[in-house]
Design a protein around this motif. Structure first.
Motif, PDB file in Angstrom:
ATOM      1  N   LYS A 217      25.362 -43.867  15.069  1.00 33.44           N
ATOM      2  CA  LYS A 217      25.100 -43.988  13.637  1.00 33.44           C
ATOM      3  C   LYS A 217      24.287 -42.799  13.108  1.00 33.44           C
ATOM      4  CE  LYS A 217      25.149 -49.052  13.737  1.00 33.44           C
ATOM      5  NZ  LYS A 217      24.352 -50.289  13.466  1.00 33.44           N
ATOM      6  N   THR A 218      23.846 -41.932  13.998  1.00 35.14           N
ATOM      7  CA  THR A 218      23.069 -40.758  13.606  1.00 35.14           C
ATOM      8  C   THR A 218      23.937 -39.778  12.827  1.00 35.14           C
ATOM      9  OG1 THR A 218      21.658 -40.958  15.560  1.00 35.14           O
ATOM     10  CG2 THR A 218      21.691 -38.823  14.448  1.00 35.14           C
ATOM     11  N   ARG A 219      23.386 -39.242  11.747  1.00 34.38           N
ATOM     12  CA  ARG A 219      24.109 -38.235  10.967  1.00 34.38           C
ATOM     13  C   ARG A 219      23.618 -36.851  11.386  1.00 34.38           C
ATOM     14  NH1 ARG A 219      27.439 -37.115   7.045  1.00 34.38           N
ATOM     15  NH2 ARG A 219      27.074 -35.308   5.697  1.00 34.38           N
ATOM     16  N   PHE A 220      24.562 -35.983  11.734  1.00 32.99           N
ATOM     17  CA  PHE A 220      24.270 -34.624  12.184  1.00 32.99           C
ATOM     18  C   PHE A 220      24.696 -33.618  11.123  1.00 32.99           C
ATOM     19  CE2 PHE A 220      24.830 -37.148  15.982  1.00 32.99           C
ATOM     20  CZ  PHE A 220      23.881 -36.673  16.875  1.00 32.99           C
ATOM     21  N   THR A 221      23.847 -32.625  10.894  1.00 28.55           N
ATOM     22  CA  THR A 221      24.203 -31.513  10.023  1.00 28.55           C
ATOM     23  C   THR A 221      23.870 -30.213  10.738  1.00 28.55           C
ATOM     24  OG1 THR A 221      23.694 -32.811   8.042  1.00 28.55           O
ATOM     25  CG2 THR A 221      23.925 -30.431   7.767  1.00 28.55           C
ATOM     26  N   LEU A 222      24.876 -29.350  10.849  1.00 28.68           N
ATOM     27  CA  LEU A 222      24.738 -28.085  11.566  1.00 28.68           C
ATOM     28  C   LEU A 222      24.808 -26.913  10.596  1.00 28.68           C
ATOM     29  CD1 LEU A 222      24.878 -26.162  14.079  1.00 28.68           C
ATOM     30  CD2 LEU A 222      27.357 -26.587  14.085  1.00 28.68           C
ATOM     31  N   ILE A 223      23.819 -26.033  10.657  1.00 31.08           N
ATOM     32  CA  ILE A 223      23.876 -24.739   9.967  1.00 31.08           C
ATOM     33  C   ILE A 223      24.115 -23.680  11.038  1.00 31.08           C
ATOM     34  CG2 ILE A 223      22.679 -23.059   8.535  1.00 31.08           C
ATOM     35  CD1 ILE A 223      20.991 -25.291   7.388  1.00 31.08           C
ATOM     36  N   PHE A 224      25.239 -22.985  10.927  1.00 30.13           N
ATOM     37  CA  PHE A 224      25.656 -22.041  11.967  1.00 30.13           C
ATOM     38  C   PHE A 224      25.756 -20.640  11.363  1.00 30.13           C
ATOM     39  CE2 PHE A 224      29.189 -21.187  15.338  1.00 30.13           C
ATOM     40  CZ  PHE A 224      28.316 -20.368  16.034  1.00 30.13           C
ATOM     41  N   ALA A 225      24.885 -19.741  11.826  1.00 25.82           N
ATOM     42  CA  ALA A 225      24.800 -18.383  11.272  1.00 25.82           C
ATOM     43  C   ALA A 225      25.464 -17.372  12.196  1.00 25.82           C
ATOM     44  CB  ALA A 225      23.339 -18.003  11.054  1.00 25.82           C
ATOM     45  N   ASN A 226      26.228 -16.444  11.585  1.00 27.50           N
ATOM     46  CA  ASN A 226      26.893 -15.390  12.342  1.00 27.50           C
ATOM     47  C   ASN A 226      26.927 -14.109  11.517  1.00 27.50           C
ATOM     48  OD1 ASN A 226      28.317 -16.511  14.999  1.00 27.50           O
ATOM     49  ND2 ASN A 226      28.385 -18.115  13.436  1.00 27.50           N
ATOM     50  N   VAL A 227      27.295 -13.008  12.177  1.00 24.91           N
ATOM     51  CA  VAL A 227      27.361 -11.727  11.484  1.00 24.91           C
ATOM     52  C   VAL A 227      28.535 -11.721  10.506  1.00 24.91           C
ATOM     53  CG1 VAL A 227      27.617  -9.233  11.733  1.00 24.91           C
ATOM     54  CG2 VAL A 227      26.273 -10.523  13.409  1.00 24.91           C
ATOM     55  N   GLU A 229      32.673 -13.661   9.640  1.00 27.88           N
ATOM     56  CA  GLU A 229      33.462 -14.882   9.831  1.00 27.88           C
ATOM     57  C   GLU A 229      34.168 -14.887  11.179  1.00 27.88           C
ATOM     58  OE1 GLU A 229      36.865 -17.551   7.482  1.00 27.88           O
ATOM     59  OE2 GLU A 229      36.268 -15.576   6.716  1.00 27.88           O
ATOM     60  N   LYS A 230      34.639 -13.731  11.622  1.00 31.29           N
ATOM     61  CA  LYS A 230      35.371 -13.691  12.889  1.00 31.29           C
ATOM     62  C   LYS A 230      34.449 -13.896  14.091  1.00 31.29           C
ATOM     63  CE  LYS A 230      35.220  -8.628  13.413  1.00 31.29           C
ATOM     64  NZ  LYS A 230      36.047  -7.397  13.541  1.00 31.29           N
ATOM     65  N   ASP A 231      33.135 -13.860  13.865  1.00 28.04           N
ATOM     66  CA  ASP A 231      32.177 -14.098  14.954  1.00 28.04           C
ATOM     67  C   ASP A 231      31.899 -15.590  15.172  1.00 28.04           C
ATOM     68  OD1 ASP A 231      31.406 -11.394  15.821  1.00 28.04           O
ATOM     69  OD2 ASP A 231      30.641 -11.186  13.782  1.00 28.04           O
ATOM     70  N   ASP A 261      37.172 -13.037   0.815  1.00 27.72           N
ATOM     71  CA  ASP A 261      37.619 -14.431   0.676  1.00 27.72           C
ATOM     72  C   ASP A 261      36.562 -15.447   1.103  1.00 27.72           C
ATOM     73  OD1 ASP A 261      40.078 -13.503  -0.205  1.00 27.72           O
ATOM     74  OD2 ASP A 261      40.900 -13.393   1.836  1.00 27.72           O
ATOM     75  N   TRP A 262      35.392 -14.980   1.506  1.00 29.36           N
ATOM     76  CA  TRP A 262      34.362 -15.908   1.996  1.00 29.36           C
ATOM     77  C   TRP A 262      33.767 -16.710   0.844  1.00 29.36           C
ATOM     78  CZ3 TRP A 262      33.010 -18.027   6.350  1.00 29.36           C
ATOM     79  CH2 TRP A 262      31.773 -18.661   6.465  1.00 29.36           C
ATOM     80  N   LYS A 263      33.697 -18.029   1.000  1.00 32.54           N
ATOM     81  CA  LYS A 263      33.193 -18.896  -0.056  1.00 32.54           C
ATOM     82  C   LYS A 263      31.906 -19.639   0.322  1.00 32.54           C
ATOM     83  CE  LYS A 263      37.823 -19.691  -1.923  1.00 32.54           C
ATOM     84  NZ  LYS A 263      38.858 -20.710  -2.279  1.00 32.54           N
TER      85      LYS A 263
END
Length: 330
Positions: A217-227, A229-231, A261-263
């Protein structure tokens, strides 16, 4: 009668029927038995296809030993089975485990690796000591016969460059598991995750474990940072998890160098992103924040780690009011 036996009998009977049809024994009366057998084989096939398509017949998992193929106290050599290129600087390295064994890694944990003593050029540091680095496998802990790492090659990374120069048949010394955090289902109401680059693998390990549990029931939110989009590693997997578990998982991608095209968000992880997407510090013990990524990013977000140990909380998370108990660097 099993489907294979039925189909075999049907084929045999059909062949006999054809042979006899050209020159039947004069005194033998024709029989419908071959057609009954053929019909039985077809019916068995239809039933098999129905079960396969309907999902009623669950695949039988191969039996594995309850003893892990790994050793938490000693390095063990494992042979590199194959390498699967992933993107421009990352690849999957799949190692062989002994037959009928699996890693059985607890969540969340990692292993440490070093070059094999049998290597032609062992990887050592400036003092001649073996270079040892932690990695979190992305293969399921109960997968028999294989252990898979997703490794990004860094110009300053001695072990990552070493692994990217390995060839199938080479060996790597692995020791583990190395426990990081004993995650329990529904231990928290909300979990926030901040990851960068190949630091995503511990997050993937936890999410794969928790989200597929029917009682979660735990809600997970991930913030994923990269250089760029292809990374972004494992993007297809995270997008699939988000589609499958929309009530308990969300992912936000941010890149430093955005294409036309990154949004999504751009730039480094900052207080605005954390405040907008992750659980608030006012939730107290009901919330947990996991952080993993390059040392500079971890230091900016949560304060520097002290080797494999937790350092004092600092950075953005401390400024926003999170406590040491709420934050865990993996």
């Amino acid at each position: 009668m099993s489907f294979l036996r039925a189909s075999f009998s049907a084929r045999t009977a059909f062949a006999n029927a054809r042979r006899y049809s050209t020159a039947p024994p004069a005194a033998q009366k024709s029989s419908n038995l071959p057609y009954y057998l053929i019909g039985g084989g077809i019916a068995g096939l239809a039933g098999y296809v129905y079960l396969e398509r309907s999902g009623a017949a669950a695949p039988v998992k191969p039996k594995i030993s309850d003893q892990s193929a790994l050793d938490p106290k000693n390095f063990v050599d494992f042979k590199l089975k194959k390498i699967e290129p992933y993107n421009h600087n990352t690849a999957k390295f799949i190692f062989e485990l002994p037959p009928d064994t699996a890693s059985l890694l607890p969540v969340a944990s990692c292993v440490v690796v070093k070059s094999s003593p049998e290597a032609e050029k062992p990887l050592v540091d400036d003092k001649g000591k073996p270079v040892i680095r932690p990695y979190t496998p992305i293969s399921p802990s109960d997968l028999p016969g294989e252990l898979t790492f997703l490794v990004k090659r860094y110009d300053s990374g001695k072990m990552s460059k070493y692994m990217h120069e390995m060839k199938p048949g080479d060996k790597l010394s692995i020791k583990g598991p190395i426990p990081k955090f004993e995650y329990k289902i529904n231990q928290f109401d909300e979990v926030g995750m901040i990851a960068g680059g190949s630091g995503i693998t511990p997050m993937y390990q936890i999410l794969e474990h928790a989200l597929k549990d029917p009682s979660n029931k735990t809600r997970f939110t991930l913030i994923f940072a990269n250089v760029t989009e292809k990374d972004i590693l494992l993007k297809e997997e995270f997008d699939a998890l988000k589609a499958k578990y929309p009530k308990t998982f969300d992912v936000v991608y941010t890149v430093d160098q955005a294409g036309a095209d990154w949004k999504g968000p751009t730039g480094y992880i900052n207080s605005e992103l954390v405040t907008k997407y992750l659980p608030a510090p006012t939730l107290g013990e009901k919330a947990k924040i996991f952080v993993c990524g390059p040392p500079g990013q971890v230091a900016a977000v949560a304060g520097p780690k002290q080797g494999m140990k937790q350092g004092e909380l600092g950075g953005i998370l401390k400024q926003l009011g999170y406590t040491d108990e709420q934050v865990r660097a993996l």
